[in-house]
Design an enzyme around this catalytic site. Structure first.
Site, PDB file in Angstrom:
ATOM      1  N   LYS A   1       0.836  -1.205   0.000  1.00 32.76           N
ATOM      2  CA  LYS A   1       0.000   0.000   0.000  1.00 32.76           C
ATOM      3  C   LYS A   1       0.870   1.254   0.000  1.00 32.76           C
ATOM      4  CE  LYS A   1      -3.737  -0.584   2.571  1.00 32.76           C
ATOM      5  NZ  LYS A   1      -4.306  -0.735   3.919  1.00 32.76           N
TER       6      LYS A   1
ATOM      7  N   ARG B   1      -3.134   3.307   8.496  1.00 32.23           N
ATOM      8  CA  ARG B   1      -3.463   2.141   7.667  1.00 32.23           C
ATOM      9  C   ARG B   1      -2.313   1.148   7.689  1.00 32.23           C
ATOM     10  NH1 ARG B   1      -4.697   4.737   1.865  1.00 32.23           N
ATOM     11  NH2 ARG B   1      -5.915   2.809   1.673  1.00 32.23           N
TER      12      ARG B   1
ATOM     13  N   GLY C   1      -6.380 -10.555   8.696  1.00 25.59           N
ATOM     14  CA  GLY C   1      -5.885 -10.834  10.036  1.00 25.59           C
ATOM     15  C   GLY C   1      -5.126  -9.643  10.575  1.00 25.59           C
TER      16      GLY C   1
ATOM     17  N   MET D   1      -4.533  -5.551  11.254  1.00 27.12           N
ATOM     18  CA  MET D   1      -5.438  -4.548  11.804  1.00 27.12           C
ATOM     19  C   MET D   1      -6.175  -3.775  10.720  1.00 27.12           C
ATOM     20  SD  MET D   1      -4.637  -1.298  14.083  1.00 27.12           S
ATOM     21  CE  MET D   1      -4.866  -0.229  12.689  1.00 27.12           C
TER      22      MET D   1
ATOM     23  N   ARG E   1      -3.398  -1.455  -6.601  1.00 29.70           N
ATOM     24  CA  ARG E   1      -2.616  -2.691  -6.608  1.00 29.70           C
ATOM     25  C   ARG E   1      -3.026  -3.487  -7.836  1.00 29.70           C
ATOM     26  NH1 ARG E   1      -5.766  -4.955  -1.331  1.00 29.70           N
ATOM     27  NH2 ARG E   1      -7.831  -4.716  -2.209  1.00 29.70           N
TER      28      ARG E   1
ATOM     29  N   HIS F   1      -5.377 -43.737  -8.456  1.00 35.37           N
ATOM     30  CA  HIS F   1      -5.909 -44.268  -9.722  1.00 35.37           C
ATOM     31  C   HIS F   1      -7.035 -43.395 -10.263  1.00 35.37           C
ATOM     32  CE1 HIS F   1      -8.698 -46.858 -12.057  1.00 35.37           C
ATOM     33  NE2 HIS F   1      -7.565 -47.238 -12.638  1.00 35.37           N
TER      34      HIS F   1
ATOM     35  N   ARG G   1      -1.766 -46.316 -24.539  1.00 35.00           N
ATOM     36  CA  ARG G   1      -1.778 -47.511 -23.679  1.00 35.00           C
ATOM     37  C   ARG G   1      -2.786 -48.498 -24.243  1.00 35.00           C
ATOM     38  NH1 ARG G   1      -1.919 -43.376 -18.946  1.00 35.00           N
ATOM     39  NH2 ARG G   1      -3.428 -42.682 -20.463  1.00 35.00           N
TER      40      ARG G   1
ATOM     41  N   ARG H   1       2.390 -48.409 -26.844  1.00 35.49           N
ATOM     42  CA  ARG H   1       3.065 -49.267 -25.879  1.00 35.49           C
ATOM     43  C   ARG H   1       2.408 -50.649 -25.895  1.00 35.49           C
ATOM     44  NH1 ARG H   1       2.840 -47.725 -19.654  1.00 35.49           N
ATOM     45  NH2 ARG H   1       0.685 -48.385 -19.901  1.00 35.49           N
TER      46      ARG H   1
ATOM     47  N   GLU I   1      11.830 -46.658 -17.434  1.00 34.27           N
ATOM     48  CA  GLU I   1      11.052 -46.470 -16.215  1.00 34.27           C
ATOM     49  C   GLU I   1      11.616 -47.237 -15.030  1.00 34.27           C
ATOM     50  OE1 GLU I   1       7.053 -47.819 -17.055  1.00 34.27           O
ATOM     51  OE2 GLU I   1       7.798 -49.253 -18.522  1.00 34.27           O
TER      52      GLU I   1
ATOM     53  N   SER J   1      11.178 -43.277 -24.217  1.00 32.16           N
ATOM     54  CA  SER J   1      10.199 -42.407 -23.583  1.00 32.16           C
ATOM     55  C   SER J   1      10.289 -42.657 -22.077  1.00 32.16           C
ATOM     56  CB  SER J   1       8.797 -42.717 -24.095  1.00 32.16           C
ATOM     57  OG  SER J   1       7.860 -41.959 -23.375  1.00 32.16           O
TER      58      SER J   1
ATOM     59  N   THR K   1       7.983 -41.689 -16.100  1.00 32.14           N
ATOM     60  CA  THR K   1       8.459 -41.213 -14.794  1.00 32.14           C
ATOM     61  C   THR K   1       7.531 -41.593 -13.642  1.00 32.14           C
ATOM     62  OG1 THR K   1       7.548 -39.073 -15.380  1.00 32.14           O
ATOM     63  CG2 THR K   1       9.925 -39.345 -15.597  1.00 32.14           C
ATOM     64  N   ASN K   2       6.333 -42.125 -13.942  1.00 35.80           N
ATOM     65  CA  ASN K   2       5.519 -42.623 -12.824  1.00 35.80           C
ATOM     66  C   ASN K   2       6.201 -43.839 -12.199  1.00 35.80           C
ATOM     67  OD1 ASN K   2       3.723 -40.717 -13.666  1.00 35.80           O
ATOM     68  ND2 ASN K   2       2.244 -42.157 -14.525  1.00 35.80           N
ATOM     69  N   ASP K   3       6.469 -44.830 -13.051  1.00 36.18           N
ATOM     70  CA  ASP K   3       7.139 -46.021 -12.542  1.00 36.18           C
ATOM     71  C   ASP K   3       8.555 -45.705 -12.100  1.00 36.18           C
ATOM     72  OD1 ASP K   3       5.615 -48.411 -12.338  1.00 36.18           O
ATOM     73  OD2 ASP K   3       5.311 -48.338 -14.505  1.00 36.18           O
TER      74      ASP K   3
ATOM     75  N   CYS L   1       6.571 -39.365 -20.807  1.00 40.40           N
ATOM     76  CA  CYS L   1       5.140 -39.612 -20.922  1.00 40.40           C
ATOM     77  C   CYS L   1       4.473 -39.880 -19.588  1.00 40.40           C
ATOM     78  CB  CYS L   1       4.870 -40.770 -21.885  1.00 40.40           C
ATOM     79  SG  CYS L   1       5.547 -42.326 -21.287  1.00 40.40           S
TER      80      CYS L   1
ATOM     81  N   TYR M   1      10.531 -33.819 -26.337  1.00 40.99           N
ATOM     82  CA  TYR M   1       9.106 -33.513 -26.201  1.00 40.99           C
ATOM     83  C   TYR M   1       8.598 -33.994 -24.860  1.00 40.99           C
ATOM     84  CZ  TYR M   1       8.249 -38.442 -26.985  1.00 40.99           C
ATOM     85  OH  TYR M   1       8.242 -39.784 -26.827  1.00 40.99           O
TER      86      TYR M   1
HETATM   87  P1  ADP Z   1      -7.728  -2.157   3.652  1.00 38.48           P
HETATM   88  O1  ADP Z   1      -6.297  -2.574   3.648  1.00 38.48           O
HETATM   89  O2  ADP Z   1      -8.602  -2.987   4.493  1.00 38.48           O
HETATM   90  O3  ADP Z   1      -8.241  -1.907   2.274  1.00 38.48           O
HETATM   91  P2  ADP Z   1      -7.374   0.679   3.869  1.00 38.48           P
HETATM   92  O4  ADP Z   1      -6.197   1.155   4.599  1.00 38.48           O
HETATM   93  O5  ADP Z   1      -7.266   0.683   2.405  1.00 38.48           O
HETATM   94  O6  ADP Z   1      -7.760  -0.745   4.421  1.00 38.48           O
HETATM   95  O7  ADP Z   1      -8.567   1.609   4.352  1.00 38.48           O
HETATM   96  C1  ADP Z   1      -9.894   1.261   4.537  1.00 38.48           C
HETATM   97  C2  ADP Z   1     -10.787   2.284   3.878  1.00 38.48           C
HETATM   98  O8  ADP Z   1     -10.536   3.587   4.352  1.00 38.48           O
HETATM   99  C3  ADP Z   1     -10.605   2.335   2.391  1.00 38.48           C
HETATM  100  O9  ADP Z   1     -11.864   2.436   1.788  1.00 38.48           O
HETATM  101  C4  ADP Z   1      -9.797   3.569   2.166  1.00 38.48           C
HETATM  102  O10 ADP Z   1     -10.018   4.118   0.916  1.00 38.48           O
HETATM  103  C5  ADP Z   1     -10.294   4.459   3.282  1.00 38.48           C
HETATM  104  N1  ADP Z   1      -9.258   5.418   3.679  1.00 38.48           N
HETATM  105  C6  ADP Z   1      -8.051   5.121   4.153  1.00 38.48           C
HETATM  106  N2  ADP Z   1      -7.306   6.233   4.348  1.00 38.48           N
HETATM  107  C7  ADP Z   1      -8.086   7.264   3.964  1.00 38.48           C
HETATM  108  C8  ADP Z   1      -7.883   8.673   3.902  1.00 38.48           C
HETATM  109  N3  ADP Z   1      -6.722   9.227   4.257  1.00 38.48           N
HETATM  110  N4  ADP Z   1      -8.884   9.431   3.469  1.00 38.48           N
HETATM  111  C9  ADP Z   1     -10.049   8.886   3.123  1.00 38.48           C
HETATM  112  N5  ADP Z   1     -10.311   7.559   3.139  1.00 38.48           N
HETATM  113  C10 ADP Z   1      -9.337   6.760   3.563  1.00 38.48           C
HETATM  114 MG    MG Z   2      -7.829  -0.681   0.964  1.00 37.93          MG
HETATM  115 MG    MG Z   3       5.029 -47.980 -16.533  1.00 46.01          MG
END
Ligand code: ADP
Ligand code: MG
Ligand code: MG
Length: 881
Positions: free
Chosen positions: A27, A96, A105, A107, A339, A456, A562, A618, A751, A770, A773-775, A838, A858
């Site tokens: 980000k 962020r 997972g 924050m 991204r 199989h 086969r 074969r 093989e 040929s 490679t399985n066997d 093969c 091949y």
């Molecule tokens: P995530 O990684 O879960 O996408 P983000 O960091 O992108 O979290 O932020 C969550 C939301 O908050 C997104 O919709 C983002 O566009 C918005 N947001 C983050 N920073 C700002 C900011 N400085 N101004 C306005 N919106 C923001």
């Molecule tokens: Mg985001």
């Molecule tokens: Mg064989």
């Protein structure tokens, strides 16, 4: 630890740092990059992943960290003419998180940091928008309470609903300033109920939010996610502190997410959703129904136009489809994230080819951009993504494609229902073996509760392009009662299920599907792949249908036909059994005479389809007992028949033979060339059938026909010499009778490890090799493919003894070294000897890369993997130094 030991600055202001995802997270790096190419990105800064690692190690920051934050905040204040913590014109920021790899997972972000009981009034006065100021404040307390202070999210949501209900507001946007002020009070008391306080000091808000991000790197969920996805713990996350822009100031503002192209279809058209008068995650949270992005053209036209321009700029900069977040504040567009966008396999192909045609990337890049494995999704039926479904169990995704059908437990029953009642069936078995082949052929799809990716059922299903789920631990099959429990639901014969072999999911009833469609872009991509590919791609095909399909996918010949499957058909099995149980040579010959024209027809059809491409056939390989019923079944039938007073001669013979053929270790048993040496009449019949078929097709079509006769399981040159003499004399005799000039070759399958070691001597006799490679993998490791997966591979992986299943991806160190040795030895005898592979590995991208390096000519793989192999071979060639 001291700040001096850090390799980089602690903090980089957006646009002033390196483009380095590892240091700045995805980000942060992209926010900086967008800002440096002049896109409208609110200013901010990134605290590096190095600081995260420092924090994790010491539970504290390096010296000078607080000053560095303050300095960067000051820079932001100056740029914007606002001041953090001021009551008059307050600067608000978001905090962020963002690692190099996006990671659930971690924050959640906190927005509107800097507001307190005083500055909220200041913001209201300064913007003349009291409602907006209080909406921002209640959001801050809610997010801070949830994310930083750890107060249960639902408690805030409940309070919000209560207030909405009490004033009759349908949406959050219907709430008036007074309601929002009320919410602020309620939210604060929810927090104090938990014995916590929402800090009024903006600097404390900021510091606590940053701490929370770094701490979240080591929360349970994040650690488990990293474990499951092989992400190193010391990668760390970065923290971005960014000036807020506001989509929640009214109807001329909004927030949304978009893609520069359609991520489902690949269509080159801006795609996305937005909400007016909204902030942050409102769009994805589903509180209101967002509008399609085209509507923005009417609602805030200047922002829409700008977004289209920026979409082009982003693609030019990143040379790939982008997934972005934006906010419009009073008509002005701001970019908040970009991204590389995730996409379906269809979209991936279309986007790569379109971008090459548009000149954004070159063809090599387009070819490199597609994951070869993903092509399999395009070649098979699949579940309609919009269809409703109830998943009742999950197993291994052993062979892609989707199918619906009625449950059948017995292969005979499967065959009968399909033939006589035209039903569609799914074969459900604990596992399958070669004698179930007719059931597999009849079924739309296969589910087994045991076995792995190379069992199989998995191998046969992939060969036939049928969906298959193996190792389904959620399925408890009770064959005696003809029932299966998928978790806690019982199903019986005839019940309808749908399976998705691409995901391993089993679903209740019939689920809507989509047919495969090979687009023009798909064809283009594979054509471009040909410009780079250096190794041939052939197919493993046993029937004219498979051969034709493989040709249509671009196969350049058959690397393995086969012949045993040709004997498994219903009308042939009894003759085959007569041949096996024959008590005299005459009897055996009689049965063989009946089989010969049948084989000849099979071969003729395949030669026709292959139009002059090489066809490697074969000679019979499996142990003979595989063509006879299992002993228990025979015994059952004996009892039944004798009760009915019927003739037992044939059964008795079979029983005797079955007993006779029983082996302690059939994999290392009486099979392959060993059969051909002891029962030459079987191989001789096959050779006659091949030569006669080739001659007929050559006469009929005028095409060249290239039969390659392959002798299996050779470990001694004497074995090959012995069989070769016989094959050549039969072939010569046949050719002399048909009056066509026919070129044929005799070669062997490599093989067994011994064959690799003496490959130079075997090469004196063989025209071609040929690699089976399985066997070769089985005999090199001494692992039985059919047993090891289910028995100990899981444990091996768990204990870290084995990373990859060597039956799926060629083991370079052991098996690979043998292959390389055999290649070098073969070429030292015959420089231009034709060498191919093969085994199942012939369709595996990593193995293909290896055999290119080893010098094979091949690869050969099942028809549905031909396009995958073509692409993988091109990519490997591009990657070769
Ligand atoms: P995530 O990684 O879960 O996408 P983000 O960091 O992108 O979290 O932020 C969550 C939301 O908050 C997104 O919709 C983002 O566009 C918005 N947001 C983050 N920073 C700002 C900011 N400085 N101004 C306005 N919106 C923001
Ligand atoms: Mg985001
Ligand atoms: Mg064989």
């Amino acid at each position: 630890m001291n700040a001096d030991t850090l390799e980089h600055d602690m903090i980089y202001y957006f646009g002033e740092g390196p483009v380095d995802k590892e240091l700045l997270g995805g980000k942060g790096a992209n926010l900086g990059r967008m800002r440096s190419i002049g896109l409208p990105v609110p200013p901010g800064f990134t605290i590096t992943t190095e600081i995260c690692n420092h924090y994790t190690a010491h539970n504290d920051y390096p010296d000078g960290f607080t000053d560095a934050v303050a300095a960067n905040m000051a820079k932001m204040e100056e740029e914007l003419g606002k001041s953090f913590g001021s009551t008059g014109n307050p600067l608000l920021v978001s905090v962020r998180s963002g690692a190099a790899i996006s990671m659930p997972g971690m924050m959640d972000s906190v927005l509107n940091i800097g507001l307190n009981d005083d500055s909220v009034e200041g913001l209201a006065r300064q913007t003349e928008n009291e409602r907006f100021a209080w909406d921002s404040y209640r959001r801050l307390i809610q997010m801070f309470g949830d994310v930083v202070l750890g107060v249960e999210h639902a408690r805030f949501e409940e309070a919000l609903s209560e207030v909405k209900d009490s004033v009759g507001a349908k949406n959050d946007t219907d709430l008036k300033t007074g309601d929002l002020k009320d919410l602020v009070i309620r939210f604060k008391s929810i927090i104090s109920d938990e014995g916590k306080t929402f800090p009024q000091d903006p600097w404390q808000q900021l510091r606590m939010s940053i701490d929370a991000v770094f701490m979240s790197w080591n929360n349970e969920r994040a650690i488990r996610y990293r474990e499951a996805n092989d992400i190193p713990d010391d990668m760390g996350t970065a923290v971005n502190v960014q000036a807020m822009v506001f989509g929640n100031t009214g109807k001329n503002s909004g927030t949304g997410v978009g893609f520069t192209r359609n991520p489902a279809t690949g269509e080159n058209k801006l795609y996305g959703e937005y909400l007016l008068d909204a902030q942050g995650e409102d769009v994805v949270a589903g509180i209101r129904t967002p509008h399609p992005i085209e509507d923005l053209a009417d609602q805030i036209p200047e922002a829409y136009e700008k977004l289209q321009d920026i979409s082009d700029i982003l693609e030019e900069e990143y040379r790939d489809m982008q997934d972005f977040e934006f906010t419009v504040q009073e008509g002005k567009l701001w970019m908040l994230q970009t991204r590389t966008g995730k996409r379906t396999a269809d979209a991936a192909v279309k986007i790569a080819v379109d971008m090459a045609d548009e000149g954004i990337i070159d063809r090599e890049t387009a070819v490199m951009r597609i994951d070869p494995e993903s092509l399999s999704q395009l070649l098979h039926k699949r579940i309609d993504p919009d269809a409703e479904r109830t998943v009742i169990a999950t197993g291994l995704n052993a062979s892609p494609g989707a199918a619906s059908g009625h449950i059948v437990f017995d292969p005979d029953e499967a065959e009968r229902l399909v033939k006589e009642q035209d039903e569609k069936v799914i074969l459900v078995r604990p596992e399958t073996s070669p004698e179930d082949i007719h059931g597999l052929v009849s079924a739309e799809g296969i589910v087994t509760s045991r076995g792995g990716m190379t069992s199989h059922a998995a191998v046969v299903a992939r060969g036939m392009g049928k969906p298959c789920i193996t190792g389904c631990k959620d399925a408890a099959i009770d064959l005696s009662n003809q029932a299966v429990w998928f978790k806690d639901r019982e199903y019986g014969t005839g019940d309808l299920i749908t399976i998705d072999g691409a995901t391993g999911e089993i679903m209740d009833g019939q689920v809507a599907m989509k047919d495969p469609q090979l687009s023009g872009e798909f064809e283009s991509l594979l054509e471009w792949a040909e410009e780079f590919r250096t190794i041939g791609v052939r197919t493993n095909a046993d029937t004219p249908e498979d051969a034709a399909r493989a040709r249509s996918f671009g196969a350049e010949g058959i690397g393995l036909c086969r012949t045993e499957h040709m004997f498994m058909a219903e009308d042939r099995m009894p003759i085959m059994q007569d041949m096996i149980t024959a008590e005299s040579l005459e009897e055996r010959q009689e049965a063989l005479d009946k089989l010969l024209p049948m084989q000849q027809n099979d071969f003729a059809d395949i030669f026709k389809v292959m139009e002059g491409y090489p066809v490697i056939i074969r000679l019979l390989d499996p142990p003979l007992h595989e063509f006879l019923p299992a002993r228990e079944d025979l015994l059952g039938e004996v009892v039944e028949r004798s009760l009915e007073g019927r003739d037992l001669t044939r059964l008795g013979r079979m029983l005797k033979k079955v007993k006779n053929l029983e082996e302690a270790n059939p994999m290392l048993g009486f099979r392959g060339c060993r059969l051909g040496i002891i029962h030459p009449e079987i191989f001789a019949m096959q050779v006659r059938a091949i030569i006669r078929a080739a001659a007929t097709v050559k006469k009929e079509t005028g095409n060249k026909v290239k039969p390659y006769i392959m002798i299996p399981l050779v470990s001694m040159e004497e074995e090959l010499q012995h069989v070769e003499d016989m094959v050549r004399s039969v072939a010569t005799e046949e050719i002399s009778q048909v009056d066509v000039d026919l070129d044929y070759k005799i070669g062997t399958m490599i093989e067994l490890p011994r064959a690799c070691v003496i490959a130079d001597r075997i090469a004196r006799i063989a025209d071609f090799f040929s690699f089976g490679t399985n066997d070769l993998t089985q005999t090199t490791f001494g692992f039985s493919r059919d047993d090891s997966e289910g028995k100990f591979f899981d444990g091996y992986k768990r204990e870290g003894v084995m990373r990859k299943n060597p039956f799926q991806t060629l083991d370079r160190d052991g098996v690979g070294t043998l292959v390389k040795m055999a290649v070098d030895k073969a070429r030292s005898t015959k420089e231009d000897m034709s060498l191919g592979i093969c085994g199942e590995h012939g369709g595996d991208p990593a193995s293909i890369e290896f055999v290119i390096g080893a010098g094979l000519d091949y690869v050969s793989c099942s028809p549905y993997r031909v396009p995958i192999a073509r692409l993988a071979a091109a990519q490997a060639a591009i990657r070769q130094p």
